[in-house]
Motif scaffolding. Structure first.
Motif, PDB file in Angstrom:
ATOM      1  N   ASN A   1       0.848  -1.140  -0.034  1.00 15.33           N
ATOM      2  CA  ASN A   1      -0.144  -0.090   0.120  1.00 15.33           C
ATOM      3  C   ASN A   1       0.731   1.178   0.160  1.00 15.33           C
TER       4      ASN A   1
ATOM      5  N   VAL B   1      -2.861   4.729   4.154  1.00 15.38           N
ATOM      6  CA  VAL B   1      -2.134   3.426   4.119  1.00 15.38           C
ATOM      7  C   VAL B   1      -1.782   2.671   5.172  1.00 15.38           C
TER       8      VAL B   1
ATOM      9  N   LEU C   1      -5.061   0.748   5.384  1.00 15.98           N
ATOM     10  CA  LEU C   1      -5.178  -0.569   4.281  1.00 15.98           C
ATOM     11  C   LEU C   1      -4.282  -1.577   4.655  1.00 15.98           C
ATOM     12  N   ASP C   2      -3.133  -1.076   5.527  1.00 15.39           N
ATOM     13  CA  ASP C   2      -2.160  -1.992   6.007  1.00 15.39           C
ATOM     14  C   ASP C   2      -2.832  -2.901   7.230  1.00 15.39           C
TER      15      ASP C   2
ATOM     16  N   LYS D   1      -5.526  -5.332   5.809  1.00 14.47           N
ATOM     17  CA  LYS D   1      -5.098  -6.511   4.883  1.00 14.47           C
ATOM     18  C   LYS D   1      -4.736  -7.593   5.872  1.00 14.47           C
TER      19      LYS D   1
END
Length: 235
Positions: A21, A59, A62-63, A66
């Motif tokens: 990301n 970011v 998103l990290d 995931k």
């Protein structure tokens, strides 16, 4: 068939963890590879340092996402006859795969981040109460020291104590995973530890503004900006 699903789940967790990301957001929206700036780390902290909060916060989210998805994706596959205890062990293997994917991403030349954000996503799925306590500790250490690396390292070290003694986790696999976290995070922060010992580690600036402009930006309406290499903008 069981072995096939197990291998597929672990592989899928690695692929999800490999989504870079920080690298993709930097390159796609800012024309910048964050690994070539700041600390050189492909993580949310360095994205904030190099590009600002508008890039760094997405970011980070998103990290974390995931990491959570990589562990939860197991429920998309059938597991007839397997008890909850065994499924937890499979999820632990998927957690390992996701973090390895973040540190050594398939889609970014195997040069990724340090795995803290992805581990946080894993913890949401496997240790929700322990994560809340650890998050409070992280914020406290960061507010006092202003070192993200120090807060990450200390929280990693204290994590198994929180898991075992505060949340009273009894699952052997989850206890082992928490101990691995306590070893893994300091290892991925060796360079930071050296800089901390030398007094050369960068402190986190909560008011830092972004240093690069995005290709597209919206400001009080619509503004379209194209950046040229010769040093002028066409608006």
């Amino acid at each position: 068939m069981f072995q096939f699903y197990l291998a597929l789940e672990i592989l899928l967790a690695y692929i999800i963890g490999s989504i870079p990301n920080a690298v993709w957001v930097g390159k796609l929206f800012y024309g910048t590879d964050v690994r070539q700036h700041g600390s050189g780390n492909a993580g949310a902290t360095n994205v904030i340092r190099v590009l600002g909060y508008k890039a760094g916060i997405p970011v980070l989210i998103l990290d974390v996402l995931k990491g959570w998805v990589a562990v939860q994706v197991i429920f998309l596959f059938p597991h007839p006859g397997l008890d909850e205890n065994f499924i937890t062990y499979v999820r632990i293997c998927m957690a390992f795969a996701a973090v390895i994917g973040h540190v050594f991403p398939l889609f970014a030349g195997f040069k990724g981040g340090k795995g803290v954000g992805t581990l946080a996503g894993v913890a949401i799925a496997l240790y929700p109460m322990a994560l809340l306590i650890t998050l409070g500790l992280f914020i406290t250490i960061l507010a006092i020291s202003r070192y993200v690396s120090l807060a990450s390292i200390l929280c990693g070290i204290f994590f198994p104590f929180i898991v075992i003694f505060i949340t009273v986790q009894v699952h052997t696999g989850l206890i082992i995973l928490s101990i691995v976290v306590a070893i893994f995070i300091p290892i991925t922060h060796i360079k930071n530890i050296k800089r901390l010992m030398k007094g050369k580690e960068n402190k986190f600036n909560f008011r830092r503004e972004k240093k690069a402009k995005p290709v597209f930006d919206v400001l009080t309406g619509f503004v379209f900006e194209v950046r040229f290499d010769r040093g002028f903008d066409y608006m």
